[in-house]
Write a protein that holds these residues in place. Structure first.
Motif, PDB file in Angstrom:
ATOM      1  N   LEU A 169      38.410  12.721  49.895  1.00 58.16           N
ATOM      2  CA  LEU A 169      37.681  11.466  50.132  1.00 58.16           C
ATOM      3  C   LEU A 169      36.541  11.709  51.117  1.00 58.16           C
ATOM      4  N   LEU A 170      36.861  12.452  52.176  1.00 58.75           N
ATOM      5  CA  LEU A 170      35.847  12.749  53.191  1.00 58.75           C
ATOM      6  C   LEU A 170      34.720  13.587  52.587  1.00 58.75           C
ATOM      7  N   ALA A 171      35.095  14.509  51.724  1.00 60.56           N
ATOM      8  CA  ALA A 171      34.100  15.369  51.085  1.00 60.56           C
ATOM      9  C   ALA A 171      33.154  14.551  50.219  1.00 60.56           C
ATOM     10  N   ILE A 172      33.742  13.621  49.442  1.00 60.22           N
ATOM     11  CA  ILE A 172      32.913  12.777  48.571  1.00 60.22           C
ATOM     12  C   ILE A 172      31.968  11.927  49.422  1.00 60.22           C
ATOM     13  N   LYS A 173      32.548  11.375  50.511  1.00 57.10           N
ATOM     14  CA  LYS A 173      31.769  10.506  51.390  1.00 57.10           C
ATOM     15  C   LYS A 173      30.548  11.264  51.927  1.00 57.10           C
ATOM     16  N   SER A 174      30.777  12.495  52.388  1.00 58.22           N
ATOM     17  CA  SER A 174      29.668  13.238  52.985  1.00 58.22           C
ATOM     18  C   SER A 174      28.655  13.680  51.925  1.00 58.22           C
ATOM     19  N   LYS A 175      29.138  14.003  50.730  1.00 59.90           N
ATOM     20  CA  LYS A 175      28.223  14.383  49.651  1.00 59.90           C
ATOM     21  C   LYS A 175      27.272  13.240  49.331  1.00 59.90           C
ATOM     22  N   MET A 176      27.824  12.013  49.410  1.00 58.32           N
ATOM     23  CA  MET A 176      26.997  10.866  49.061  1.00 58.32           C
ATOM     24  C   MET A 176      25.896  10.629  50.091  1.00 58.32           C
ATOM     25  N   LEU A 177      26.108  11.164  51.294  1.00 58.89           N
ATOM     26  CA  LEU A 177      25.109  10.998  52.347  1.00 58.89           C
ATOM     27  C   LEU A 177      23.965  11.990  52.180  1.00 58.89           C
ATOM     28  N   LEU A 178      24.230  13.080  51.444  1.00 58.51           N
ATOM     29  CA  LEU A 178      23.197  14.097  51.237  1.00 58.51           C
ATOM     30  C   LEU A 178      22.165  13.591  50.232  1.00 58.51           C
ATOM     31  N   PRO A 179      20.874  13.758  50.559  1.00 60.29           N
ATOM     32  CA  PRO A 179      19.851  13.359  49.584  1.00 60.29           C
ATOM     33  C   PRO A 179      19.848  14.342  48.420  1.00 60.29           C
ATOM     34  N   ILE A 180      19.692  13.818  47.226  1.00 60.86           N
ATOM     35  CA  ILE A 180      19.706  14.684  46.054  1.00 60.86           C
ATOM     36  C   ILE A 180      18.353  15.366  45.892  1.00 60.86           C
ATOM     37  N   HIS A 181      17.311  14.590  46.053  1.00 59.35           N
ATOM     38  CA  HIS A 181      15.989  15.203  46.112  1.00 59.35           C
ATOM     39  C   HIS A 181      15.162  14.383  47.103  1.00 59.35           C
ATOM     40  N   GLU A 182      14.012  14.808  47.390  1.00 59.27           N
ATOM     41  CA  GLU A 182      13.203  14.097  48.371  1.00 59.27           C
ATOM     42  C   GLU A 182      12.841  12.712  47.855  1.00 59.27           C
ATOM     43  N   GLY A 183      12.695  11.824  48.768  1.00 58.00           N
ATOM     44  CA  GLY A 183      12.381  10.465  48.384  1.00 58.00           C
ATOM     45  C   GLY A 183      13.633   9.625  48.259  1.00 58.00           C
ATOM     46  N   GLU A 184      13.479   8.341  48.090  1.00 57.99           N
ATOM     47  CA  GLU A 184      14.628   7.455  48.055  1.00 57.99           C
ATOM     48  C   GLU A 184      15.242   7.387  46.665  1.00 57.99           C
ATOM     49  N   VAL A 185      16.491   7.380  46.640  1.00 61.93           N
ATOM     50  CA  VAL A 185      17.205   7.255  45.372  1.00 61.93           C
ATOM     51  C   VAL A 185      18.138   6.054  45.483  1.00 61.93           C
ATOM     52  N   ASP A 186      18.054   5.144  44.558  1.00 58.16           N
ATOM     53  CA  ASP A 186      18.992   4.023  44.667  1.00 58.16           C
ATOM     54  C   ASP A 186      20.268   4.326  43.893  1.00 58.16           C
ATOM     55  N   ASP A 187      21.222   3.491  44.145  1.00 58.40           N
ATOM     56  CA  ASP A 187      22.559   3.696  43.575  1.00 58.40           C
ATOM     57  C   ASP A 187      22.536   3.872  42.065  1.00 58.40           C
ATOM     58  N   LEU A 188      21.698   3.068  41.422  1.00 57.44           N
ATOM     59  CA  LEU A 188      21.673   3.072  39.969  1.00 57.44           C
ATOM     60  C   LEU A 188      21.289   4.456  39.439  1.00 57.44           C
ATOM     61  N   ASP A 189      20.212   5.006  40.024  1.00 61.16           N
ATOM     62  CA  ASP A 189      19.761   6.329  39.604  1.00 61.16           C
ATOM     63  C   ASP A 189      20.878   7.354  39.747  1.00 61.16           C
ATOM     64  N   LEU A 190      21.518   7.223  40.883  1.00 61.06           N
ATOM     65  CA  LEU A 190      22.587   8.158  41.200  1.00 61.06           C
ATOM     66  C   LEU A 190      23.635   8.167  40.093  1.00 61.06           C
ATOM     67  N   GLN A 191      23.973   6.945  39.629  1.00 61.86           N
ATOM     68  CA  GLN A 191      25.025   6.845  38.609  1.00 61.86           C
ATOM     69  C   GLN A 191      24.528   7.331  37.260  1.00 61.86           C
ATOM     70  N   MET A 192      23.273   6.977  36.953  1.00 60.09           N
ATOM     71  CA  MET A 192      22.746   7.314  35.646  1.00 60.09           C
ATOM     72  C   MET A 192      22.723   8.826  35.429  1.00 60.09           C
ATOM     73  N   GLU A 193      22.544   9.534  36.498  1.00 59.39           N
ATOM     74  CA  GLU A 193      22.460  10.984  36.361  1.00 59.39           C
ATOM     75  C   GLU A 193      23.814  11.627  36.047  1.00 59.39           C
ATOM     76  N   GLY A 194      24.857  10.833  36.227  1.00 56.51           N
ATOM     77  CA  GLY A 194      26.184  11.375  35.945  1.00 56.51           C
ATOM     78  C   GLY A 194      26.580  12.418  36.958  1.00 56.51           C
ATOM     79  N   GLN A 195      25.882  12.454  38.048  1.00 57.21           N
ATOM     80  CA  GLN A 195      26.181  13.449  39.068  1.00 57.21           C
ATOM     81  C   GLN A 195      26.840  12.800  40.286  1.00 57.21           C
ATOM     82  N   ASP A 196      27.212  11.563  40.121  1.00 54.61           N
ATOM     83  CA  ASP A 196      27.837  10.858  41.223  1.00 54.61           C
ATOM     84  C   ASP A 196      29.052  11.631  41.717  1.00 54.61           C
ATOM     85  N   PRO A 197      29.102  11.943  43.012  1.00 57.01           N
ATOM     86  CA  PRO A 197      30.242  12.701  43.539  1.00 57.01           C
ATOM     87  C   PRO A 197      31.573  11.964  43.361  1.00 57.01           C
TER      88      PRO A 197
END
Lengths: 259, 196, 196
Positions: A65-93
């Protein structure tokens, strides 16, 4: 938002997580990891005594759980990413956790259905097969299916136990309730008659069950009182000798026996 | 017809909880399965409509068996010493459900799904004759593969495994928007990978 | 009346070859013996007059039991002679299970457990080389004590007897603690007493 729960009530970390998700009215497809992790940790801490074995499973989950939590804090790429994008990519931790939870939930619910099936099944009973051995030919003696295995044997044993559940009280509870001094007097009479009118005292007590012993003893006293039998002893410490004094049993003579 | 019904009642009566399959009934009575099924249906109707009867016919574990009428459960339970002691624990029920739907399946796979060690419930289920070893997994370790037994069908009042109630998820699927599907597909892929 | 008849049919059905006495029926149904006897007579009439029924009520030494209709004796004989009849191997299997787990054990003890005569299945198992005499019981009669053979281990793929899966009473189901099968506990007590 803290409340007490018994941890033994849970079947493991997944069960606990499902409970929390339900309790906190969380959308399982969009789990607020921070909140869930805090709640989960609180519960782990509340665990008082737990087997080491089981504790480790809860702790492993806490770590992921802690690992997932911290992964979600890491930016995937530069710039802002909203939740929706995160999910659409199927890479949600959270993906793996969510699918595990959903899969587990399925079987947890199936287990409830099984319990209902079990309860429905308890509403009806089968009967043991009739004893047909008298109809068998000798040649059939050797019939035995060679393909049977240990598990078939266990199954057969289980079937027998289920069958015996019905039999147990028949021979104990009910039989005991119906045993009366009156009946037992008659039974003593028949035992004596069969043995030519005489037998040893201990022969009248073949059943080693307390109620039967007491009732038989009372019936012997009653028979002695009525002078249907006589009890004598040749030498000290020798078994008592019981002798029948009447020839025929008459039911009417029992009308006055107190139960 | 009446005579055949009477014969079937006699046969199912004496075979008790062993029951008889249609095939066995065919061989013994030398009648066609169509006629036998017709006679069994007629008996079932008769049992249901007559207020006198205390028995029913039920298909259990691939056989036809006579059972006591459900309406009389309460009175028969008076013969049972401890009616509640039969039920399985939550852990055992979960484990059994997983095995029933996913068989053949190894202990490790069951544990992955439940997220907890499952040796104890597995032992309980084996001891109760509800599951058994059906083979060995390929690969290192050659782990035991578990499946359900006929006794399982008997104990849960099922005719066969096809009669298992559908999994909750499978019901939802038909009307769902595919979101679950995505997770499921992913999960199944992962799962398959693990099995390989 | 109809309801009482149905209850009696259910009760006599589940108690099998043991049957029930009027006194036992009185206790279970909480009805007067007069009414019970009336209902049994009515059932007997119904069984006799209906061409559909395959059962009848037999009274033996004050015990009522359901039996298959005498008119159908021929078909029952066919059942017994049918090689696919499960009951025969079921009886052997049950007997073998008892001996495997409770050895050394006498015939009488096996019969107490099964509740039926077990000479035939014992002979079958001896003939198959799965069990053999391992000694004699103490006391009068010096009854034969049976145990399993090496051939048994071979046939069931076991290294030794310790490899037998545990029985339900030997496995504690996590939530069942305390309320484990009361019957089994009682049974084991009795069993221990008999062995002493």
């Amino acid at each position: 938002m803290s409340y007490k729960v018994r941890l033994e009530a849970f079947e493991g970390p997944l069960d606990l997580l499902l409970h929390l998700i339900h309790r906190l009215e969380i959308d399982i497809y969009d789990i607020p990891m921070a909140e869930l992790t805090v709640q989960y940790m609180d519960h782990i801490r509340a665990m008082q005594v737990m087997e080491l074995n089981e504790a480790s499973e809860y702790l492993v989950m806490a770590a992921s759980l802690l690992a997932i939590k911290s992964k979600m804090l890491l930016p995937i790429h530069e710039g802002e990413v909203d939740d929706l994008d995160l999910q659409m990519e199927g890479q949600d931790p959270r993906d793996e956790l969510v699918s595990r939870l959903i899969e587990y939930k399925k079987y947890k619910e199936a287990a409830e259905t099984f319990q209902e099936l079990e309860q429905t099944r308890a509403q009806y009973f089968t009967r043991p097969p009739s004893d047909l051995t008298d109809l068998q030919h000798i040649s059939q003696l050797s019939f035995f299916d060679d393909s049977l295995n240990v598990y078939d044997m266990l199954g057969a044993f289980q079937k027998m136990l289920r069958r015996n559940v019905l039999k147990a009280p028949l021979t104990t509870k009910i039989a005991r309730q119906e045993l009366s001094v009156k009946d037992q007097m008659q039974s003593v009479f028949h035992t004596l008659k069969k043995r030519g009118g005489r037998c040893s005292f201990s022969d009248l007590f073949p059943v080693h069950d307390k109620t039967t012993l007491v009732v038989t003893f009372l019936s012997i006293l009653e028979l002695m009182k009525r002078q249907y039998i006589t009890v004598s002893q040749q030498n000290n410490f020798e078994d008592l000798d019981v002798q029948l004094l009447i020839e025929k049993w008459e039911d009417e003579s029992l009308e006055t026996v107190d139960e | 017809m009446k005579q055949l019904m009477s014969k079937i009642e006699s046969l199912l009566f004496v075979t008790g909880d062993d029951g008889l399959t249609i095939k066995q009934l065919e061989i013994i009575t030398e009648e066609h399965s169509k006629d036998l099924i017709g006679a069994i249906k007629a008996l079932q109707n008769d049992y249901a409509s007559s207020g006198i009867r205390g028995i029913e016919i039920k298909e259990l574990a691939g056989t036809y068996q006579l059972i006591s009428k459900k309406e009389n459960a309460e009175i028969i339970q008076k013969l049972v010493e401890n009616p509640t002691n039969q039920s399985l624990s939550q852990a055992s029920l979960e484990t059994l459900a997983i095995i029933a739907y996913k068989q053949p399946i190894t202990r490790i796979e069951v544990e992955d799904l439940r997220g907890v060690k499952s040796e104890r419930p597995l032992h309980t289920l084996v001891a109760k004759g509800l599951i058994h070893e059906v083979g060995r997994a390929e690969g290192t370790g050659r782990a035991i593969l578990y499946g359900t037994t006929n006794e399982f069908l008997n104990a849960f009042g099922l005719m066969n495994l096809q009669e298992l109630p559908p999994l909750p998820d499978e019901v939802v699927d038909s009307e769902d928007d595919g979101q679950t599907d995505l997770f499921m597909t992913k999960f199944q892929e992962t799962f398959r990978d693990q099995q390989d």
